[in-house]
Design a protein around this motif. Structure first.
Motif, PDB file in Angstrom:
ATOM      1  N   VAL A   1      37.510 -28.156  94.022  1.00 49.49           N
ATOM      2  CA  VAL A   1      37.077 -27.033  93.192  1.00 49.49           C
ATOM      3  C   VAL A   1      37.886 -26.962  91.899  1.00 49.49           C
ATOM      4  O   VAL A   1      37.331 -26.722  90.828  1.00 49.49           O
ATOM      5  N   LEU A   2      39.188 -27.207  91.986  1.00 49.24           N
ATOM      6  CA  LEU A   2      40.076 -26.926  90.865  1.00 49.24           C
ATOM      7  C   LEU A   2      40.577 -28.142  90.095  1.00 49.24           C
ATOM      8  O   LEU A   2      40.946 -28.019  88.929  1.00 49.24           O
ATOM      9  N   ALA A   3      40.653 -29.286  90.727  1.00 49.92           N
ATOM     10  CA  ALA A   3      41.254 -30.457  90.076  1.00 49.92           C
ATOM     11  C   ALA A   3      40.187 -31.475  89.684  1.00 49.92           C
ATOM     12  O   ALA A   3      39.151 -31.582  90.333  1.00 49.92           O
ATOM     13  N   ARG A   4      40.460 -32.209  88.640  1.00 47.27           N
ATOM     14  CA  ARG A   4      39.539 -33.258  88.206  1.00 47.27           C
ATOM     15  C   ARG A   4      39.915 -34.559  88.904  1.00 47.27           C
ATOM     16  O   ARG A   4      40.760 -35.308  88.430  1.00 47.27           O
ATOM     17  N   THR A   5      39.278 -34.782  90.055  1.00 48.79           N
ATOM     18  CA  THR A   5      39.516 -35.979  90.849  1.00 48.79           C
ATOM     19  C   THR A   5      38.172 -36.645  91.120  1.00 48.79           C
ATOM     20  O   THR A   5      37.127 -36.122  90.738  1.00 48.79           O
ATOM     21  N   ARG A   6      38.213 -37.747  91.804  1.00 52.21           N
ATOM     22  CA  ARG A   6      36.955 -38.439  92.124  1.00 52.21           C
ATOM     23  C   ARG A   6      36.091 -37.622  93.080  1.00 52.21           C
ATOM     24  O   ARG A   6      34.901 -37.849  93.188  1.00 52.21           O
TER      25      ARG A   6
ATOM     26  N   GLY B   1      27.766 -27.583  93.132  1.00 51.70           N
ATOM     27  CA  GLY B   1      28.486 -27.950  94.350  1.00 51.70           C
ATOM     28  C   GLY B   1      29.657 -27.029  94.626  1.00 51.70           C
ATOM     29  O   GLY B   1      29.902 -26.646  95.773  1.00 51.70           O
ATOM     30  N   ARG B   2      30.401 -26.659  93.575  1.00 52.91           N
ATOM     31  CA  ARG B   2      31.531 -25.736  93.760  1.00 52.91           C
ATOM     32  C   ARG B   2      31.053 -24.382  94.253  1.00 52.91           C
ATOM     33  O   ARG B   2      31.652 -23.797  95.157  1.00 52.91           O
TER      34      ARG B   2
ATOM     35  N   LEU C   1      32.074 -22.994  98.016  1.00 51.89           N
ATOM     36  CA  LEU C   1      32.837 -21.768  98.211  1.00 51.89           C
ATOM     37  C   LEU C   1      32.037 -20.711  98.964  1.00 51.89           C
ATOM     38  O   LEU C   1      32.558 -20.064  99.876  1.00 51.89           O
ATOM     39  N   PHE C   2      30.769 -20.526  98.585  1.00 44.41           N
ATOM     40  CA  PHE C   2      29.970 -19.505  99.266  1.00 44.41           C
ATOM     41  C   PHE C   2      29.717 -19.863 100.730  1.00 44.41           C
ATOM     42  O   PHE C   2      29.687 -18.985 101.589  1.00 44.41           O
TER      43      PHE C   2
ATOM     44  N   ILE D   1      36.430 -15.741  93.682  1.00 47.43           N
ATOM     45  CA  ILE D   1      36.478 -17.025  92.972  1.00 47.43           C
ATOM     46  C   ILE D   1      35.096 -17.676  92.958  1.00 47.43           C
ATOM     47  O   ILE D   1      34.674 -18.237  91.940  1.00 47.43           O
ATOM     48  N   ALA D   2      34.363 -17.583  94.063  1.00 42.22           N
ATOM     49  CA  ALA D   2      32.998 -18.131  94.119  1.00 42.22           C
ATOM     50  C   ALA D   2      32.094 -17.437  93.108  1.00 42.22           C
ATOM     51  O   ALA D   2      31.305 -18.088  92.409  1.00 42.22           O
ATOM     52  N   ALA D   3      32.211 -16.124  93.012  1.00 41.19           N
ATOM     53  CA  ALA D   3      31.404 -15.380  92.040  1.00 41.19           C
ATOM     54  C   ALA D   3      31.792 -15.761  90.607  1.00 41.19           C
ATOM     55  O   ALA D   3      30.911 -15.920  89.749  1.00 41.19           O
TER      56      ALA D   3
END
Length: 177
Positions: A93-98, A105-106, A110-111, A146-148
């Protein structure tokens, strides 16, 4: 519930609320401030695995006493495991990874995680520890917030893209039709 009373002098209700709040607010806040760290790329796992690990470790932490699975160290053992699982959960959700999730999708991740994470807490409530279970649910409410916020940000980005893609009219106004 020994899970929560093992955390020192805190009451069981306060300990459950703190445990949920650490998982739902403190871990993502710390990770967000360190979101550019190269460490996240090395720790990143598939989001489905990360969610599964969090759900299982959360169930173990909150239901361990009722199921007879509590380790000898109690919360001193389960809480670090739960925090490690929370870190893995928040990376997509928070980091730019593969394994970074798309905007949609996020939001979905989360929901969907909220009711799944509440299932073990319902077990706590069913065993007669309603105040502790409700405290955990309230402590984990920041996941919904955070989801909202993620959903709102996604909607705002889509709105900007849609406005930028509108053809200009003869007057040069993209909003006029």
């Amino acid at each position: 519930m020994d899970h929560s009373t093992q955390m020192g002098e805190l009451s069981a209700v306060t300990a459950m609320a703190c445990s949920g709040f650490i998982l739902a607010a403190v871990v993502p806040a710390v990770m967000w401030s360190l979101r550019r760290s190269p460490l996240w790329g090395r720790m990143s796992v598939h989001p489905g695995l990360a969610l599964s690990l969090l759900v299982l470790s959360h169930a173990w932490a909150v239901l361990g006493d009722a199921l007879g699975l509590r380790p000898a160290g109690g919360a001193w053992v389960t809480e670090p495991v739960l925090i490690a699982a929370a870190v893995l959960f928040w990376i997509p959700v928070l980091a730019r990874t593969r394994h970074r999730l798309s905007d949609a999708g996020r939001c979905l991740y989360l929901f969907l995680s909220m009711p799944v994470l509440d299932l073990p807490v319902l077990g706590v409530i069913a065993t007669g520890h309603s105040p502790e279970g409700l405290a955990m649910i309230v402590g984990m409410l920041p996941i919904g917030i955070i989801a909202a916020a993620q959903t709102w940000g996604w909607a705002q980005r889509e709105e900007r893209l849609a406005v930028n893609d509108l053809p200009l009219t003869a007057s040069g106004d993209a909003h006029a039709r």
